[in-house]
Motif scaffolding. Sequence first.
Motif, PDB file in Angstrom:
ATOM      1  N   PHE A   1       2.098 -18.869  16.526  1.00 23.82           N
ATOM      2  CA  PHE A   1       1.060 -18.095  17.410  1.00 23.82           C
ATOM      3  C   PHE A   1       2.097 -19.284  18.526  1.00 23.82           C
ATOM      4  O   PHE A   1       2.155 -18.872  19.827  1.00 23.82           O
ATOM      5  CB  PHE A   1       0.254 -18.631  17.678  1.00 23.82           C
ATOM      6  CG  PHE A   1      -1.259 -18.487  18.762  1.00 23.82           C
ATOM      7  CD1 PHE A   1      -1.052 -17.468  19.332  1.00 23.82           C
ATOM      8  CD2 PHE A   1      -1.156 -19.389  19.880  1.00 23.82           C
ATOM      9  CE1 PHE A   1      -1.448 -17.028  20.650  1.00 23.82           C
ATOM     10  CE2 PHE A   1      -1.969 -19.609  20.631  1.00 23.82           C
ATOM     11  CZ  PHE A   1      -1.867 -18.562  21.255  1.00 23.82           C
ATOM     12  N   PHE A   2       2.193 -20.437  18.191  1.00 20.53           N
ATOM     13  CA  PHE A   2       2.964 -21.379  19.941  1.00 20.53           C
ATOM     14  C   PHE A   2       4.653 -20.967  19.783  1.00 20.53           C
ATOM     15  O   PHE A   2       4.321 -21.135  21.272  1.00 20.53           O
ATOM     16  CB  PHE A   2       2.538 -22.586  19.553  1.00 20.53           C
ATOM     17  CG  PHE A   2       1.071 -23.089  19.978  1.00 20.53           C
ATOM     18  CD1 PHE A   2       0.533 -23.351  20.956  1.00 20.53           C
ATOM     19  CD2 PHE A   2      -0.392 -23.657  18.704  1.00 20.53           C
ATOM     20  CE1 PHE A   2      -1.402 -23.430  20.769  1.00 20.53           C
ATOM     21  CE2 PHE A   2      -1.314 -24.300  19.089  1.00 20.53           C
ATOM     22  CZ  PHE A   2      -1.759 -23.809  20.339  1.00 20.53           C
ATOM     23  N   LEU A   3       4.568 -20.627  18.799  1.00 18.56           N
ATOM     24  CA  LEU A   3       6.322 -20.264  19.569  1.00 18.56           C
ATOM     25  C   LEU A   3       6.287 -18.987  20.481  1.00 18.56           C
ATOM     26  O   LEU A   3       7.043 -19.310  21.479  1.00 18.56           O
ATOM     27  CB  LEU A   3       6.941 -20.013  18.162  1.00 18.56           C
ATOM     28  CG  LEU A   3       7.507 -21.915  17.238  1.00 18.56           C
ATOM     29  CD1 LEU A   3       7.840 -21.011  15.617  1.00 18.56           C
ATOM     30  CD2 LEU A   3       8.545 -21.956  18.307  1.00 18.56           C
ATOM     31  N   PHE A   4       5.442 -18.571  19.483  1.00 19.64           N
ATOM     32  CA  PHE A   4       5.481 -16.882  20.965  1.00 19.64           C
ATOM     33  C   PHE A   4       4.922 -17.022  22.485  1.00 19.64           C
ATOM     34  O   PHE A   4       5.487 -16.810  23.253  1.00 19.64           O
ATOM     35  CB  PHE A   4       3.978 -15.980  20.102  1.00 19.64           C
ATOM     36  CG  PHE A   4       4.274 -14.624  20.781  1.00 19.64           C
ATOM     37  CD1 PHE A   4       5.251 -13.927  20.387  1.00 19.64           C
ATOM     38  CD2 PHE A   4       2.944 -14.444  21.719  1.00 19.64           C
ATOM     39  CE1 PHE A   4       4.746 -12.879  21.495  1.00 19.64           C
ATOM     40  CE2 PHE A   4       2.959 -13.582  22.919  1.00 19.64           C
ATOM     41  CZ  PHE A   4       3.609 -12.791  22.499  1.00 19.64           C
ATOM     42  N   LEU A   5       3.940 -17.979  22.532  1.00 14.82           N
ATOM     43  CA  LEU A   5       3.376 -18.867  23.952  1.00 14.82           C
ATOM     44  C   LEU A   5       4.467 -19.476  24.350  1.00 14.82           C
ATOM     45  O   LEU A   5       4.646 -19.708  25.715  1.00 14.82           O
ATOM     46  CB  LEU A   5       2.169 -19.097  23.716  1.00 14.82           C
ATOM     47  CG  LEU A   5       1.860 -20.101  24.765  1.00 14.82           C
ATOM     48  CD1 LEU A   5       0.812 -18.039  25.300  1.00 14.82           C
ATOM     49  CD2 LEU A   5       0.360 -20.502  24.359  1.00 14.82           C
ATOM     50  N   ASN A   6       5.153 -19.754  23.914  1.00 14.02           N
ATOM     51  CA  ASN A   6       6.041 -21.073  24.129  1.00 14.02           C
ATOM     52  C   ASN A   6       7.264 -20.456  24.875  1.00 14.02           C
ATOM     53  O   ASN A   6       7.608 -20.884  25.904  1.00 14.02           O
ATOM     54  CB  ASN A   6       7.026 -21.878  23.443  1.00 14.02           C
ATOM     55  CG  ASN A   6       7.453 -23.437  23.660  1.00 14.02           C
ATOM     56  OD1 ASN A   6       7.479 -24.179  24.932  1.00 14.02           O
ATOM     57  ND2 ASN A   6       8.091 -23.468  22.908  1.00 14.02           N
ATOM     58  N   GLY A   7       7.766 -19.379  24.101  1.00 15.64           N
ATOM     59  CA  GLY A   7       8.753 -19.167  24.547  1.00 15.64           C
ATOM     60  C   GLY A   7       8.204 -18.262  26.177  1.00 15.64           C
ATOM     61  O   GLY A   7       9.398 -17.867  26.705  1.00 15.64           O
ATOM     62  N   ALA A   8       7.120 -17.513  26.384  1.00 12.49           N
ATOM     63  CA  ALA A   8       7.009 -16.165  27.130  1.00 12.49           C
ATOM     64  C   ALA A   8       6.649 -17.144  28.469  1.00 12.49           C
ATOM     65  O   ALA A   8       7.776 -17.131  29.254  1.00 12.49           O
ATOM     66  CB  ALA A   8       5.763 -15.615  27.004  1.00 12.49           C
ATOM     67  N   VAL A   9       6.379 -19.001  28.262  1.00  7.30           N
ATOM     68  CA  VAL A   9       6.493 -19.533  29.650  1.00  7.30           C
ATOM     69  C   VAL A   9       8.189 -20.235  30.103  1.00  7.30           C
ATOM     70  O   VAL A   9       8.635 -20.207  30.819  1.00  7.30           O
ATOM     71  CB  VAL A   9       5.723 -21.264  29.288  1.00  7.30           C
ATOM     72  CG1 VAL A   9       5.768 -22.156  30.010  1.00  7.30           C
ATOM     73  CG2 VAL A   9       4.020 -20.524  29.051  1.00  7.30           C
ATOM     74  N   TRP A  10       9.569 -20.328  28.751  1.00 11.99           N
ATOM     75  CA  TRP A  10      10.342 -21.072  28.629  1.00 11.99           C
ATOM     76  C   TRP A  10      11.292 -20.084  29.607  1.00 11.99           C
ATOM     77  O   TRP A  10      11.864 -20.408  30.390  1.00 11.99           O
ATOM     78  CB  TRP A  10      10.870 -21.458  27.557  1.00 11.99           C
ATOM     79  CG  TRP A  10      10.057 -23.097  27.618  1.00 11.99           C
ATOM     80  CD1 TRP A  10       8.965 -23.451  27.327  1.00 11.99           C
ATOM     81  CD2 TRP A  10      10.147 -24.281  28.418  1.00 11.99           C
ATOM     82  NE1 TRP A  10       8.605 -24.945  26.683  1.00 11.99           N
ATOM     83  CE2 TRP A  10       9.374 -24.656  27.828  1.00 11.99           C
ATOM     84  CE3 TRP A  10      11.374 -24.074  30.008  1.00 11.99           C
ATOM     85  CZ2 TRP A  10       9.579 -26.838  28.844  1.00 11.99           C
ATOM     86  CZ3 TRP A  10      11.412 -25.845  30.127  1.00 11.99           C
ATOM     87  CH2 TRP A  10      10.388 -26.362  29.786  1.00 11.99           C
ATOM     88  N   THR A  11      10.454 -18.790  28.941  1.00 13.11           N
ATOM     89  CA  THR A  11      11.554 -17.347  29.891  1.00 13.11           C
ATOM     90  C   THR A  11      11.197 -17.482  30.993  1.00 13.11           C
ATOM     91  O   THR A  11      12.483 -16.806  31.751  1.00 13.11           O
ATOM     92  CB  THR A  11      10.748 -16.078  28.254  1.00 13.11           C
ATOM     93  OG1 THR A  11      11.353 -15.797  27.795  1.00 13.11           O
ATOM     94  CG2 THR A  11      11.808 -14.747  29.686  1.00 13.11           C
ATOM     95  N   PHE A  12      10.512 -17.405  31.943  1.00 14.18           N
ATOM     96  CA  PHE A  12       9.763 -17.502  32.915  1.00 14.18           C
ATOM     97  C   PHE A  12      10.302 -18.657  33.839  1.00 14.18           C
ATOM     98  O   PHE A  12      10.771 -18.257  34.925  1.00 14.18           O
ATOM     99  CB  PHE A  12       7.993 -17.735  33.287  1.00 14.18           C
ATOM    100  CG  PHE A  12       7.535 -17.002  34.935  1.00 14.18           C
ATOM    101  CD1 PHE A  12       8.321 -16.435  35.273  1.00 14.18           C
ATOM    102  CD2 PHE A  12       6.923 -17.479  35.281  1.00 14.18           C
ATOM    103  CE1 PHE A  12       8.135 -15.864  36.768  1.00 14.18           C
ATOM    104  CE2 PHE A  12       6.291 -17.591  36.453  1.00 14.18           C
ATOM    105  CZ  PHE A  12       7.163 -16.723  36.940  1.00 14.18           C
ATOM    106  N   TYR A  13      10.512 -20.016  33.059  1.00 11.86           N
ATOM    107  CA  TYR A  13      11.181 -21.363  33.733  1.00 11.86           C
ATOM    108  C   TYR A  13      12.434 -20.493  33.985  1.00 11.86           C
ATOM    109  O   TYR A  13      13.298 -21.274  34.933  1.00 11.86           O
ATOM    110  CB  TYR A  13      10.812 -22.528  33.026  1.00 11.86           C
ATOM    111  CG  TYR A  13      11.051 -23.742  33.252  1.00 11.86           C
ATOM    112  CD1 TYR A  13      11.061 -24.257  34.153  1.00 11.86           C
ATOM    113  CD2 TYR A  13      12.547 -23.600  32.438  1.00 11.86           C
ATOM    114  CE1 TYR A  13      11.867 -25.580  35.066  1.00 11.86           C
ATOM    115  CE2 TYR A  13      13.280 -24.948  33.179  1.00 11.86           C
ATOM    116  CZ  TYR A  13      12.887 -25.233  34.049  1.00 11.86           C
ATOM    117  OH  TYR A  13      13.338 -26.669  34.310  1.00 11.86           O
ATOM    118  N   SER A  14      12.908 -19.556  33.139  1.00  9.99           N
ATOM    119  CA  SER A  14      14.478 -20.125  32.636  1.00  9.99           C
ATOM    120  C   SER A  14      15.098 -19.423  34.025  1.00  9.99           C
ATOM    121  O   SER A  14      15.910 -19.282  34.867  1.00  9.99           O
ATOM    122  CB  SER A  14      15.213 -19.401  31.891  1.00  9.99           C
ATOM    123  OG  SER A  14      14.817 -17.891  31.625  1.00  9.99           O
TER     124      SER A  14
END
Length: 229
Positions: free
Chosen positions: A166-179
């Motif tokens: 779950f946290f991998l999923f949530l983590n990726g969404a935030v860092w994708t936006f950051y990138s």
Amino acid sequence: MHALSFIVGVVGNVISVLVFASPISTFWRVVRNRSTEDFDSLPYVCTLLSTSLWTYYGVTKPGGLLIATVNSVGIVLELIYVSLFLIYAPSRTRIKTAILVGILDVGFLGGVILTTRLAMHGSLRVTVIGFMCAGLSLFFYGSPLAAMKTVIATKSVEYMPFLLSFFLFLNGAVWTFYSYLEKDFFVGLIYATFTISTLPNIKCDFDGVGRSIRKASSLEILRCGPSTV
């Protein structure tokens, strides 16, 4: 825009720390039982290498502070996890883990740092490190899929922690936006890919939880009789 990317990066740091900390309950069980049971050390060895490379990328790239800080925390936690494998795993798994650590986390990492420091400079160094980070991270996000083999064999999600998926999923969404905000191709590449690798795990987790609930409900009916409500 810079302020927004900083805020998103800080949020990403917080979630990433939760990602790194999500296996703590698993390793508390390892310490309590003095056994790693059927848990696989590969994802943790790969994550240790990945966090080490991303820390190096963060300190090398101008403006990469947020990338470096969160991955530094990851290094500390992953070192603890891998150390517990070396202490509590069966001898065969312990030897395998030690070999992987020696090859990947010592040999390969050391070679990358020496090569990029001595033979490359400026933007070329950042680009090469970025490509290596992206490649390793793609494998890192795919490595939890290895746990699905155990899930299928045991017909249980016990060995694939839901919080990690779950946290991998949530983590990726935030860092994708950051990138996207920072125009960082390498960060965007790996975190845009993560959804594909984590969704099957999450589906297995939910299927497993659903089966557990149905099984528990059936047992409760057998024990107490059907409800009259």
